[in-house]
Scaffold this motif. Structure first.
Motif, short mmCIF file in Angstrom:
data_model
loop_
_atom_site.label_atom_id
_atom_site.label_comp_id
_atom_site.label_asym_id
_atom_site.label_seq_id
_atom_site.Cartn_x
_atom_site.Cartn_y
_atom_site.Cartn_z
N THR A 93 -4.58 -0.35 -2.05
CA THR A 93 -4.30 0.02 -3.51
C THR A 93 -2.83 0.56 -3.51
O THR A 93 -2.24 1.07 -2.72
N SER A 94 -2.42 0.27 -5.07
CA SER A 94 -1.09 0.66 -5.50
C SER A 94 -1.39 1.23 -6.90
O SER A 94 -2.15 0.57 -7.54
N PRO A 95 -0.34 2.20 -7.36
CA PRO A 95 -0.59 2.90 -8.75
C PRO A 95 -0.06 1.61 -9.71
O PRO A 95 -0.51 1.80 -11.12
N TYR A 96 0.48 0.44 -9.23
CA TYR A 96 0.96 -0.65 -10.19
C TYR A 96 0.91 -1.92 -9.38
O TYR A 96 0.96 -1.90 -8.09
N ALA A 121 -4.11 -0.84 -9.06
CA ALA A 121 -3.88 -2.12 -8.64
C ALA A 121 -4.49 -2.35 -7.27
O ALA A 121 -4.32 -1.68 -6.43
N VAL A 122 -5.18 -3.45 -6.99
CA VAL A 122 -5.78 -3.75 -5.64
C VAL A 122 -4.95 -5.02 -5.24
O VAL A 122 -4.85 -5.90 -6.00
N GLY A 123 -4.52 -5.03 -3.97
CA GLY A 123 -3.97 -6.26 -3.55
C GLY A 123 -4.55 -6.48 -2.13
O GLY A 123 -5.02 -5.75 -1.46
N TYR A 175 2.03 -0.20 -1.27
CA TYR A 175 0.57 0.39 -1.47
C TYR A 175 0.25 1.19 -0.42
O TYR A 175 0.76 1.33 0.74
N GLY A 176 -0.52 2.28 -0.87
CA GLY A 176 -0.64 3.53 0.04
C GLY A 176 -1.81 3.72 0.93
O GLY A 176 -1.63 4.24 1.76
N LEU A 177 -2.75 3.16 0.36
CA LEU A 177 -4.22 3.21 0.92
C LEU A 177 -4.75 1.71 1.51
O LEU A 177 -4.73 0.79 0.62
N TRP A 178 -5.08 1.57 2.75
CA TRP A 178 -5.31 0.26 3.22
C TRP A 178 -6.78 0.29 3.86
O TRP A 178 -7.15 1.21 4.39
N GLY A 179 -7.33 -0.73 3.69
CA GLY A 179 -8.52 -1.03 4.28
C GLY A 179 -8.24 -1.42 5.91
O GLY A 179 -7.21 -1.66 6.49
N SER A 192 -2.69 -11.96 -3.21
CA SER A 192 -3.01 -11.87 -4.50
C SER A 192 -3.15 -10.36 -4.90
O SER A 192 -3.25 -9.34 -3.99
N TYR A 193 -3.26 -10.04 -6.35
CA TYR A 193 -3.35 -8.74 -6.76
C TYR A 193 -4.22 -8.80 -8.16
O TYR A 193 -4.13 -9.85 -8.70
N ILE A 194 -4.83 -7.55 -8.44
CA ILE A 194 -5.30 -7.45 -9.63
C ILE A 194 -4.98 -5.90 -10.14
O ILE A 194 -5.30 -5.02 -9.30
N SER A 195 -4.94 -5.77 -11.41
CA SER A 195 -5.04 -4.61 -12.05
C SER A 195 -6.60 -4.36 -12.33
O SER A 195 -6.97 -4.90 -13.26
#
Length: 121
Positions: free
Chosen positions: A97-100, A32-34, A108-112, A48-51
């Motif tokens: 990004t998040s796994p869900y 998932a991207v938030g 969320y583990g990885l950030w821009g 916002s988020y999207i799978s």
């Protein structure tokens, strides 16, 4: 493994911007991207988020009907189309990004690195 957010800038109230979130070193399948934003002196808030796998989306009430999140044709890009921008949308915008699908920042583990959006006349 990185995320790169881009597309911010200065825009007048009522204007539009499209933010991009691109990965390097991995694809977004299964994630998932938030999008989040943080204004000066305020906490980071979910926008916002999207799978990426099935395209399910969600929006904060403050942006619903004005912002649209979408997947790019390549498997490494997500967009945030922002229309009818308001001064209160001014913030640094981040993708992560998040796994869900979740609205919780710490899930969320990885950030821009963030991109500045300023809405002002």
């Amino acid at each position: 493994v990185q995320l790169q957010a881009s597309g911010g800038g200065l825009v007048q109230p009522g204007g539009s911007l499209r933010l991009s979130c691109a990965t390097s070193g991995f694809t977004l399948n299964g994630y998932a991207v938030g999008w989040f934003r943080q204004a000066p002196g305020k906490e980071r808030e979910w926008v916002s988020y999207i799978s990426f796998s099935d395209g399910n989306t969600g929006y904060a009430d403050s942006v619903k009907g004005r912002f649209t999140i979408s997947r790019g044709n390549a498997k490494n890009t997500v967009y945030l189309q922002m229309n009818s921008l308001k001064p209160e949308d001014t913030a640094v915008y981040y993708c992560a990004t998040s796994p869900y699908l979740t609205t919780i920042v710490h899930e969320y583990g990885l950030w821009g690195q963030g991109t500045q959006v300023t809405v002002s006349s």
